[in-house]
Design an enzyme around this catalytic site. Structure first.
Site, mmCIF file in Angstrom:
data_model
loop_
_atom_site.group_PDB
_atom_site.id
_atom_site.type_symbol
_atom_site.label_atom_id
_atom_site.label_comp_id
_atom_site.label_asym_id
_atom_site.label_seq_id
_atom_site.Cartn_x
_atom_site.Cartn_y
_atom_site.Cartn_z
ATOM 1 N N GLU A 1 -54.126 -20.062 13.228
ATOM 2 C CA GLU A 1 -54.063 -19.351 11.945
ATOM 3 C C GLU A 1 -54.638 -20.201 10.823
ATOM 4 O O GLU A 1 -54.907 -21.387 10.973
ATOM 5 C CB GLU A 1 -52.605 -19.003 11.591
ATOM 6 C CG GLU A 1 -52.236 -17.540 11.768
ATOM 7 C CD GLU A 1 -52.803 -16.636 10.688
ATOM 8 O OE1 GLU A 1 -53.624 -17.107 9.862
ATOM 9 O OE2 GLU A 1 -52.443 -15.444 10.663
ATOM 10 N N ASP B 1 -54.888 -8.859 9.316
ATOM 11 C CA ASP B 1 -54.171 -10.132 9.355
ATOM 12 C C ASP B 1 -54.681 -10.991 8.195
ATOM 13 O O ASP B 1 -54.630 -10.576 7.055
ATOM 14 C CB ASP B 1 -54.379 -10.785 10.727
ATOM 15 C CG ASP B 1 -53.324 -11.829 11.064
ATOM 16 O OD1 ASP B 1 -52.863 -12.524 10.151
ATOM 17 O OD2 ASP B 1 -52.973 -11.964 12.254
ATOM 18 N N ASN C 1 -49.215 -11.792 4.992
ATOM 19 C CA ASN C 1 -50.410 -12.369 5.596
ATOM 20 C C ASN C 1 -51.493 -12.634 4.560
ATOM 21 O O ASN C 1 -51.227 -13.241 3.537
ATOM 22 C CB ASN C 1 -50.901 -11.477 6.744
ATOM 23 C CG ASN C 1 -50.648 -12.111 8.100
ATOM 24 O OD1 ASN C 1 -50.930 -13.285 8.297
ATOM 25 N ND2 ASN C 1 -50.106 -11.356 9.034
ATOM 26 N N GLU D 1 -39.733 -9.568 13.091
ATOM 27 C CA GLU D 1 -40.455 -8.594 12.275
ATOM 28 C C GLU D 1 -39.555 -7.462 11.781
ATOM 29 O O GLU D 1 -39.969 -6.301 11.668
ATOM 30 C CB GLU D 1 -41.686 -8.056 13.017
ATOM 31 C CG GLU D 1 -42.688 -9.149 13.363
ATOM 32 C CD GLU D 1 -43.981 -8.635 13.965
ATOM 33 O OE1 GLU D 1 -44.250 -7.428 13.865
ATOM 34 O OE2 GLU D 1 -44.727 -9.446 14.545
ATOM 35 N N ASN E 1 -45.342 -18.160 6.861
ATOM 36 C CA ASN E 1 -46.525 -17.592 7.503
ATOM 37 C C ASN E 1 -47.756 -17.973 6.678
ATOM 38 O O ASN E 1 -47.865 -19.099 6.203
ATOM 39 C CB ASN E 1 -46.380 -16.081 7.671
ATOM 40 C CG ASN E 1 -47.265 -15.526 8.776
ATOM 41 O OD1 ASN E 1 -47.351 -16.121 9.852
ATOM 42 N ND2 ASN E 1 -47.920 -14.405 8.551
ATOM 43 N N ARG F 1 -39.489 -17.580 9.029
ATOM 44 C CA ARG F 1 -40.393 -18.737 8.973
ATOM 45 C C ARG F 1 -41.502 -18.498 7.959
ATOM 46 O O ARG F 1 -41.766 -17.374 7.541
ATOM 47 C CB ARG F 1 -41.027 -18.998 10.338
ATOM 48 C CG ARG F 1 -41.964 -17.893 10.839
ATOM 49 C CD ARG F 1 -42.770 -18.385 12.034
ATOM 50 N NE ARG F 1 -43.610 -17.361 12.648
ATOM 51 C CZ ARG F 1 -44.807 -16.992 12.229
ATOM 52 N NH1 ARG F 1 -45.316 -17.548 11.127
ATOM 53 N NH2 ARG F 1 -45.507 -16.067 12.872
#
Length: 293
Positions: free
Chosen positions: A16, A204, A145, A118, A99, A97
């Site tokens: 990521e 994303d 995101n 989620e 992201n 957490r």
């Protein structure tokens, strides 16, 4: 446009957050579930891997050297060379957490969170000032995101993945005065730029190019899309990975588009799942600011 190349052959569980570090001439990216921060220098081929003590959603360069990281339990700072870790903001929430994250034109960090399972509305997007002051910008988010700004800084683009939307905000409506932040007008300016239709994956991570167009990676869509500032679909790039996660322009001239990918949750992953890909000569990117903290 040239074909997709493999910049770094890797088996990241959840690659990521690619970010071009202009000062160091390197790309920074993370493996969230592997708790690793990777760097890659295209000119020399040099790579480094640094372990973090927690799952790491994003890592961005700091203005004075080192990294700011969006960890499971909050925002951490590393000094130059990856040492001298300290917490800037620690706010552990069970089952949640850090992201994706991005640095705004003013040098603040915009960091997202998400619940591991989620759960709808279990995440957030917050603005973290250099001194650690935190302001929640958006609550009731599921998978926070991609975040990015237009070339002139007047617009902010954002993805809450499960909505399938890329949204746009009027960045100039964020009222910052005397150390306080009023985000009410900013939230009220939210509107849809584009929606990814069912069967084409989920939006994303994203990046904005010098033309003001938004590039977004499609999780489970094996593709990148480029949208114009008006929301028109301008370009589709097919990829050899099913779960691309984010993209960023890099290289000395910011013309190569780097793409992270994931292999988590895939049966019989393809050879390149989890690798760092590159699309040479994809366009022209914008230099990304460093975190001022």
């Amino acid at each position: 446009m040239q074909s997709i190349d493999i910049a770094v052959r890797a088996h990241a569980q959840l690659g990521e957050g690619p970010t071009w570090d202009t000062a160091a001439g390197r790309l920074i990216w993370v493996d969230i579930l592997g708790s690793r921060v990777h760097t890659y220098e295209p000119d020399s081929g040099r790579r480094t891997v640094m372990a973090t003590e927690q799952h790491v959603g994003a890592a961005k360069p700091r203005a004075d050297g080192g990294l700011v990281v969006n960890l499971r339990d909050g925002i951490g700072l590393y000094g130059p060379g990856g040492g001298d870790f300290r917490w800037l903001l620690r706010d552990p929430v069970p089952g949640r957490r850090g992201n994706d994250a991005a640095v705004a034109p003013d040098g603040t960090l915009w960091a997202g969170t998400m619940p591991y399972d989620e759960t709808p509305g279990g995440g957030s997007l917050s603005r973290i000032a250099p001194d650690g002051t935190v302001t929640e910008i958006l609550g009731d988010v599921t998978v926070s995101n991609g975040t990015g700004w237009s070339p002139d800084g007047t617009l902010m683009y954002y993805v809450d993945t499960t909505t399938r939307r890329i949204d746009v905000f009027d960045a100039t409506t964020l009222d910052v005065a005397n150390g306080t932040v009023d985000a009410s007008q900013f939230r009220a300016s939210r509107r849809e730029l584009a929606t990814v239709e069912e069967g084409c994956g989920f939006p994303d991570g994203l990046t904005v190019d010098a033309d003001g167009c938004v590039w977004v990676a499609l999780w489970d869509g094996a593709a990148l899309r480029r949208y114009t500032p008006s929301g028109a679909l301008d370009r589709v790039v097919d990829l050899p990975v099913r779960r691309p996660t984010a993209c960023a322009f890099g290289g000395t001239d910011l013309r190569d588009l780097y793409i992270t990918s994931a292999r988590t949750g895939l049966d019989a992953p393809r050879p390149y799942e989890g690798s760092l890909l590159v699309l040479p000569g994809a366009g022209r990117g914008l230099a990304q600011p460093a975190f001022e903290g």
